[in-house]
Design an enzyme around this catalytic site. Structure first.
Site, PDB file in Angstrom:
ATOM      1  N   LYS A  35      41.184  24.477  19.756  1.00  0.00           N
ATOM      2  CA  LYS A  35      40.258  25.169  20.665  1.00  0.00           C
ATOM      3  C   LYS A  35      40.238  24.454  22.018  1.00  0.00           C
ATOM      4  O   LYS A  35      40.700  23.312  22.134  1.00  0.00           O
ATOM      5  CB  LYS A  35      38.867  25.210  20.044  1.00  0.00           C
ATOM      6  CG  LYS A  35      38.236  23.841  19.835  1.00  0.00           C
ATOM      7  CD  LYS A  35      36.922  23.958  19.061  1.00  0.00           C
ATOM      8  CE  LYS A  35      36.314  22.584  18.830  1.00  0.00           C
ATOM      9  NZ  LYS A  35      35.167  22.639  17.903  1.00  0.00           N
ATOM     10  N   TYR A 256      31.270   5.369  48.951  1.00  0.00           N
ATOM     11  CA  TYR A 256      29.998   6.040  49.233  1.00  0.00           C
ATOM     12  C   TYR A 256      28.831   5.282  48.614  1.00  0.00           C
ATOM     13  O   TYR A 256      28.912   4.818  47.480  1.00  0.00           O
ATOM     14  CB  TYR A 256      30.015   7.460  48.661  1.00  0.00           C
ATOM     15  CG  TYR A 256      30.918   8.406  49.409  1.00  0.00           C
ATOM     16  CD1 TYR A 256      30.690   8.730  50.745  1.00  0.00           C
ATOM     17  CD2 TYR A 256      31.996   8.992  48.760  1.00  0.00           C
ATOM     18  CE1 TYR A 256      31.520   9.619  51.412  1.00  0.00           C
ATOM     19  CE2 TYR A 256      32.828   9.883  49.417  1.00  0.00           C
ATOM     20  CZ  TYR A 256      32.582  10.192  50.748  1.00  0.00           C
ATOM     21  OH  TYR A 256      33.400  11.064  51.406  1.00  0.00           O
TER      22      TYR A 256
HETATM   23  C1  LIG Z   1      35.584  21.778  16.869  1.00  0.00           C
HETATM   24  C2  LIG Z   1      35.412  22.015  15.422  1.00  0.00           C
HETATM   25  C3  LIG Z   1      36.052  21.180  14.499  1.00  0.00           C
HETATM   26  C4  LIG Z   1      36.828  19.942  14.911  1.00  0.00           C
HETATM   27  O1  LIG Z   1      35.894  18.912  15.177  1.00  0.00           O
HETATM   28  P1  LIG Z   1      36.382  17.451  15.599  1.00  0.00           P
HETATM   29  O2  LIG Z   1      35.115  16.685  15.688  1.00  0.00           O
HETATM   30  O3  LIG Z   1      37.041  17.596  16.924  1.00  0.00           O
HETATM   31  O4  LIG Z   1      37.299  16.984  14.545  1.00  0.00           O
HETATM   32  C5  LIG Z   1      35.935  21.490  13.164  1.00  0.00           C
HETATM   33  N1  LIG Z   1      35.227  22.571  12.748  1.00  0.00           N
HETATM   34  C6  LIG Z   1      34.579  23.383  13.620  1.00  0.00           C
HETATM   35  C7  LIG Z   1      33.804  24.536  13.098  1.00  0.00           C
HETATM   36  C8  LIG Z   1      34.656  23.136  14.968  1.00  0.00           C
HETATM   37  O5  LIG Z   1      34.018  23.940  15.830  1.00  0.00           O
END
Ligand SMILES: *Cc1c(COP(=O)(O)O)cnc(C)c1O
Length: 364
Positions: A35, A256
């Site tokens: 994702k 800055y």
């Molecule tokens: C993003 C996600 C994962 C992966 O989680 P990590 O902490 O990056 O390993 C697993 N299951 C779901 C439902 C997620 O949304």
């Protein structure tokens, strides 16, 4: 010549980390979670390294199309399911498996005309309280799905809120196991943290683990454990070069807001990276950085296009010297993204996802 900033995606490290996650749950299948454009790495850039996974899990339908366009014919799981009824047409056409977490998604399925029955992952809200059916409503949702001709197979899924921390997963695991005990179907429970910390229990491994962050070389429970502890390797290096050198005298300031004042003569390197590249503006004086593979520190505020670093530990450094913001330096020294994130009060997740589009990326 373009600005000397560059992100490098490390194919071998991605392969290594995926194998490491498989070793944590050797009898389970593994979704590679891609994702958010593979956590900022780029789906197309990680595909070759991660095609050894059993499937790809993601949220966005356009990202699912990109994985299919790469030639992937195996499972793809939509972790949040569909967002509107017509998304189901794409699921039928591309053979996408999808989470079902609410009544609306069941109603859409019941009304969906398809020749291809769907594989769904019914999600239980076992305590995270984001998505999923409450435990007392889970079995009736299962029965409704089971009665639909549009549904071929139902798997069972939940997500842990505290797999990386002291509360742990026991309270959620008990709820999930109690409610699903006699239900058929494959199970998927564990993200990276649960897979690394709690997968000695076969019920936690289930049939499918869902590792994301660990595959991308970040420790899910930093600072309790770091990537060396979990035998993970950085998969993204953000590097740039020294654009200018300034010699400060006591009382001189940098950048800055004059947030850093020299208390002794010090050589400062000005580096071509800033918050417009995705380097966090919340990093302050003391944030670790590598110059020619030698650890030193950021000084002063992060600007849009520049930061300043203390060259004291690297007297040979000067104009054009290599600077590693996170990842692996040319001499092999590693600066974990988790350490930099901690200096900005955030997580490795946020830094890798925020790599800016203006940064050129190479895969090696
Ligand atoms: C993003 C996600 C994962 C992966 O989680 P990590 O902490 O990056 O390993 C697993 N299951 C779901 C439902 C997620 O949304």
């Amino acid at each position: 010549m373009p600005r000397p900033i560059l992100a490098t995606i490390h194919t071998e490290a991605l392969r290594h980390n995926l194998a490491r996650m498989r070793a944590a749950a050797p009898d389970a299948k593994a979704w590679a979670v891609v994702k958010a454009n593979a956590y900022g790495h780029g789906i197309e850039r990680v595909y070759d390294a991660l095609r050894g996974a059993d499937g790809f899990a993601l949220l966005d339908l356009a990202e699912a199309e990109r994985v299919r366009a790469l030639g992937w014919r195996g499972p793809i799981l939509l972790l949040e399911g569909v967002f509107e009824p017509r998304d189901l047409e794409l699921c039928s056409r591309l053979g996408l498996w999808h989470a079902v977490h609410c009544d609306e998604q069941i109603e859409w399925l019941a009304a969906h005309k398809t020749q291809v029955p769907h594989r769904v992952f019914l999600k239980m809200n076992s305590g995270m309280n984001r998505l999923g059916f409450a435990p007392q409503r889970f079995r009736s949702a299962w029965a409704r799905l089971d009665a639909l001709p549009q549904v071929e197979e139902i798997s069972l899924m939940t997500h842990f809120s505290d797999a990386d921390g002291p509360r742990g997963i026991g309270h959620q695991l008990r709820v999930f196991n109690d409610v699903t005990r006699d239900l058929p179907g494959e199970r998927s429970l564990s993200n990276s943290a649960a897979s690394l910390r709690h997968a000695a229990d076969p019920a936690v491994r289930g049939d499918w683990i869902r590792p994301g962050i660990a595959v991308y070389g970040s420790a899910p429970d930093y600072p309790e454990h770091d990537i060396a502890h979990w035998q993970l390797q950085p998969t993204m290096t953000l590097a740039s070069r020294v654009l200018a050198v300034q010699q400060l005298q006591p009382g001189d300031t940098v950048g800055y807001g004059s947030s850093f004042t020299a208390d002794a003569p010090v050589r400062i390197g000005v580096v071509a990276v800033g918050y417009a590249d995705g380097y966090p503006r919340h990093c302050t004086t003391g944030t670790p950085v590598l110059v020619e593979g030698v650890r030193t520190r950021l000084v002063g505020r992060v600007s849009m296009d520049m930061v300043a670093v203390d060259l004291t530990p690297v007297p040979q450094a000067g104009f054009g010297s290599e600077v590693t913001l996170w990842g692996r330096a040319g001499n092999g020294v590693v600066l974990s993204i988790d350490e930099v994130a901690a200096s900005a009060g955030t997580l490795g997740y946020e830094l890798m996802c925020a790599l800016a589009p203006r940064v050129p990326v190479v895969v090696e």
